[in-house]
Design an enzyme around this catalytic site. Structure first.
Site, PDB file in Angstrom:
ATOM      1  N   LYS A  46       0.848  -1.200   0.000  1.00  0.00           N
ATOM      2  CA  LYS A  46       0.000   0.000   0.000  1.00  0.00           C
ATOM      3  C   LYS A  46       0.883   1.249   0.000  1.00  0.00           C
ATOM      4  O   LYS A  46       2.087   1.172   0.272  1.00  0.00           O
ATOM      5  CB  LYS A  46      -0.916  -0.028   1.223  1.00  0.00           C
ATOM      6  CG  LYS A  46      -0.182  -0.022   2.562  1.00  0.00           C
ATOM      7  CD  LYS A  46      -1.107  -0.354   3.723  1.00  0.00           C
ATOM      8  CE  LYS A  46      -0.356  -0.348   5.042  1.00  0.00           C
ATOM      9  NZ  LYS A  46      -1.196  -0.864   6.150  1.00  0.00           N
ATOM     10  N   ARG A 144     -10.401  -0.473  14.631  1.00  0.00           N
ATOM     11  CA  ARG A 144     -10.169   0.348  13.455  1.00  0.00           C
ATOM     12  C   ARG A 144     -11.153  -0.199  12.425  1.00  0.00           C
ATOM     13  O   ARG A 144     -12.342   0.005  12.563  1.00  0.00           O
ATOM     14  CB  ARG A 144      -8.694   0.264  13.042  1.00  0.00           C
ATOM     15  CG  ARG A 144      -8.260   1.395  12.151  1.00  0.00           C
ATOM     16  CD  ARG A 144      -6.760   1.379  11.894  1.00  0.00           C
ATOM     17  NE  ARG A 144      -6.304   0.190  11.154  1.00  0.00           N
ATOM     18  CZ  ARG A 144      -5.072   0.013  10.709  1.00  0.00           C
ATOM     19  NH1 ARG A 144      -4.148   0.933  10.930  1.00  0.00           N
ATOM     20  NH2 ARG A 144      -4.732  -1.075  10.054  1.00  0.00           N
ATOM     21  N   TYR A 277      17.714  29.221  10.814  1.00  0.00           N
ATOM     22  CA  TYR A 277      16.559  30.017  11.260  1.00  0.00           C
ATOM     23  C   TYR A 277      16.392  29.911  12.775  1.00  0.00           C
ATOM     24  O   TYR A 277      16.496  28.828  13.352  1.00  0.00           O
ATOM     25  CB  TYR A 277      15.286  29.506  10.594  1.00  0.00           C
ATOM     26  CG  TYR A 277      15.191  29.814   9.115  1.00  0.00           C
ATOM     27  CD1 TYR A 277      15.328  31.125   8.648  1.00  0.00           C
ATOM     28  CD2 TYR A 277      14.935  28.806   8.197  1.00  0.00           C
ATOM     29  CE1 TYR A 277      15.218  31.409   7.291  1.00  0.00           C
ATOM     30  CE2 TYR A 277      14.819  29.079   6.842  1.00  0.00           C
ATOM     31  CZ  TYR A 277      14.958  30.388   6.396  1.00  0.00           C
ATOM     32  OH  TYR A 277      14.841  30.658   5.066  1.00  0.00           O
ATOM     33  N   MET A 325      13.586  24.027   4.369  1.00  0.00           N
ATOM     34  CA  MET A 325      12.865  23.347   3.292  1.00  0.00           C
ATOM     35  C   MET A 325      13.798  22.571   2.362  1.00  0.00           C
ATOM     36  O   MET A 325      13.526  21.436   1.989  1.00  0.00           O
ATOM     37  CB  MET A 325      12.058  24.373   2.484  1.00  0.00           C
ATOM     38  CG  MET A 325      11.137  23.747   1.457  1.00  0.00           C
ATOM     39  SD  MET A 325      10.243  24.984   0.504  1.00  0.00           S
ATOM     40  CE  MET A 325       9.172  25.680   1.757  1.00  0.00           C
TER      41      MET A 325
HETATM   42  C1  LIG Z   1      -0.524  -1.836   6.855  1.00  0.00           C
HETATM   43  C2  LIG Z   1      -1.103  -3.129   7.274  1.00  0.00           C
HETATM   44  C3  LIG Z   1      -0.281  -4.267   7.394  1.00  0.00           C
HETATM   45  C4  LIG Z   1       1.217  -4.201   7.306  1.00  0.00           C
HETATM   46  O1  LIG Z   1       1.706  -3.770   8.542  1.00  0.00           O
HETATM   47  P1  LIG Z   1       3.277  -3.690   8.839  1.00  0.00           P
HETATM   48  O2  LIG Z   1       3.344  -3.351  10.268  1.00  0.00           O
HETATM   49  O3  LIG Z   1       3.804  -2.603   7.966  1.00  0.00           O
HETATM   50  O4  LIG Z   1       3.857  -4.998   8.500  1.00  0.00           O
HETATM   51  C5  LIG Z   1      -0.892  -5.477   7.647  1.00  0.00           C
HETATM   52  N1  LIG Z   1      -2.231  -5.572   7.812  1.00  0.00           N
HETATM   53  C6  LIG Z   1      -3.040  -4.489   7.738  1.00  0.00           C
HETATM   54  C7  LIG Z   1      -4.504  -4.661   7.953  1.00  0.00           C
HETATM   55  C8  LIG Z   1      -2.504  -3.238   7.482  1.00  0.00           C
HETATM   56  O5  LIG Z   1      -3.306  -2.164   7.427  1.00  0.00           O
END
Ligand SMILES: *Cc1c(COP(=O)(O)O)cnc(C)c1O
Length: 385
Positions: A46, A144, A277, A325
């Site tokens: 992802k 979640r 800065y 930046m």
């Molecule tokens: C992003 C995600 C993973 C991968 O998690 P990592 O900690 O990066 O290995 C696995 N399962 C779900 C549901 C996720 O959202």
């Protein structure tokens, strides 16, 4: 010491090297760790492969033997499918949304059904005879995505609805797997088992499709908690890219990226001189400062100001004052002759690490990887032709 480079021309852009051989080595580490438990390592790609490039990462891992991939949304899946061909499974973690529903069939994507409304949407939209399967996501405590235990009960009371979804994978996600001793791990595993015990009899008799009936619970950290957490598939994300899965240290995964930036100016500092800065740094002794061409616009988080470091000639060069930046000023006093215009300083990578600089910026590898910016000159090592 402060002379312009007599050496070849260099660009004032930071360089980002992506090492797919490292990604493949990390995938093999997980595959070998999981194999004795009868489980396989799948790849979470992802967010464009955690910023590395999902297509290149997935093609490389497909060659290494990976058969299952996970993306966040259907557009990410649609971008991946042409690169992988029809074989590998691509799960969409966000599930089917009304706008994206039309992408699942043409791109051969398998939805993760996260909520009752997605179950209904998929049951209504799934093409007749579709054998790509779907994952049912049950929540076991993360709160979640995923169906609650009560929603699973409701679904069990509607066998026709469940049957129409073609579910052949049941998954959940751990909240605290980065801490192996956290009681949430066993508690979530127990809830997962209890829900599975109810679901499995309803799913087992279905036409199994091409993939059989499987389960997953672990991500990069959970896959290290032992065989009880391995199930059939582990969903490996950050570990593929070299982020440390556990808060408790180990294993030594290969850092898959290197962010480097050239020194644009070297300047001596006298005691009392300030840098950057806000004049937040004041030299206490004579120092040599190197100003490098990278900044927060390249994804090097500003919160690392005055805390982080780069590596030049094998020596740590602490960040002086604020990150701006496009520029970071480093104390390159210890680097000796290597502190010259045009020299490359590593900010993230095998020498500088990934976890420690991320932590010093108040963040972690996930965020730092996915923020690395488009201004970097990208070079990929180990890409398939
Ligand atoms: C992003 C995600 C993973 C991968 O998690 P990592 O900690 O990066 O290995 C696995 N399962 C779900 C549901 C996720 O959202």
């Amino acid at each position: 010491m402060t002379a312009p480079p007599s050496s070849p021309a260099f660009s004032a852009r930071p360089r980002l090297t992506i090492d797919l051989n490292a990604v493949a080595a990390n995938w093999r580490f997980y595959a070998e760790r999981l194999a004795p438990a009868g489980a396989e390592a799948s790849a979470v790609v992802k967010a464009d492969g955690y910023g590395l490039g999902a297509v290149a990462v997935a093609r490389r891992l497909q060659r290494a033997g990976c058969r299952v991939f996970w993306v966040a949304n259907a557009e990410e899946g649609a971008a991946l499918r042409p690169a992988l061909g029809p074989g590998p499974r691509i799960f969409v973690l966000g599930g089917p949304t009304p706008e994206e529903l039309g992408l699942f069939a043409p791109f051969g994507l398998s939805p993760v059904l996260n909520a009752r409304w997605q179950v209904e949407a998929w049951a209504g939209a799934r093409p007749e005879g579709d054998d790509r399967g779907a994952a049912l996501h049950v929540d076991t405590g993360l709160n979640r995505l995923g169906l609650t235990a009560g929603e699973v009960e409701g679904l069990l009371a509607e066998p026709a609805l469940l049957a129409r979804c073609g579910v052949d994978h049941v998954m959940s996600h751990l909240a605290c797997s980065a801490e192996p001793d956290h009681p949430m791990n066993a508690a979530q595993r127990g809830r997962f088992e209890a829900l599975w015990a109810k679901l499995a009899p309803r799913l087992a008799g279905r036409p199994a499709g091409a993939f059989g009936l499987t389960r997953s619970l672990a991500a990069s950290a959970g896959a290290l908690l032992g065989p009880a957490y391995a199930y059939d598939i582990a969903r490996i994300g950050v570990g593929l890219y070299g982020g440390a899965p556990l808060n408790t240290g180990g294993p030594d995964l290969a850092v898959s990226i290197r962010l480097e930036a050239p020194i644009l100016q070297v300047r001596p500092l006298a005691p009392g001189d300030h840098v950057g800065y806000g004049a937040t740094y004041e030299a206490k002794s004579p120092r040599l400062a190197g100003v490098v061409a990278a900044g927060y616009a390249d994804g090097f988080l500003r919160a690392g100001s005055g805390r982080g470091y780069g590596v030049l000639a094998g020596r740590r060069a602490p960040i002086l004052g604020r990150i701006s930046m496009d520029l970071i000023t480093l104390d390159v006093t210890e680097a000796g002759d290597a502190a010259r215009v045009g020299a490359l300083v590593e900010l993230l990578g095998p020498a500088a690490g990934l976890e420690e600089p991320s932590r010093l910026a108040g963040s972690f590898a996930y965020e730092v990887l996915t923020r690395l910016g488009p201004r970097c000159v990208r070079r990929v090592i180990g890409e398939l032709a």
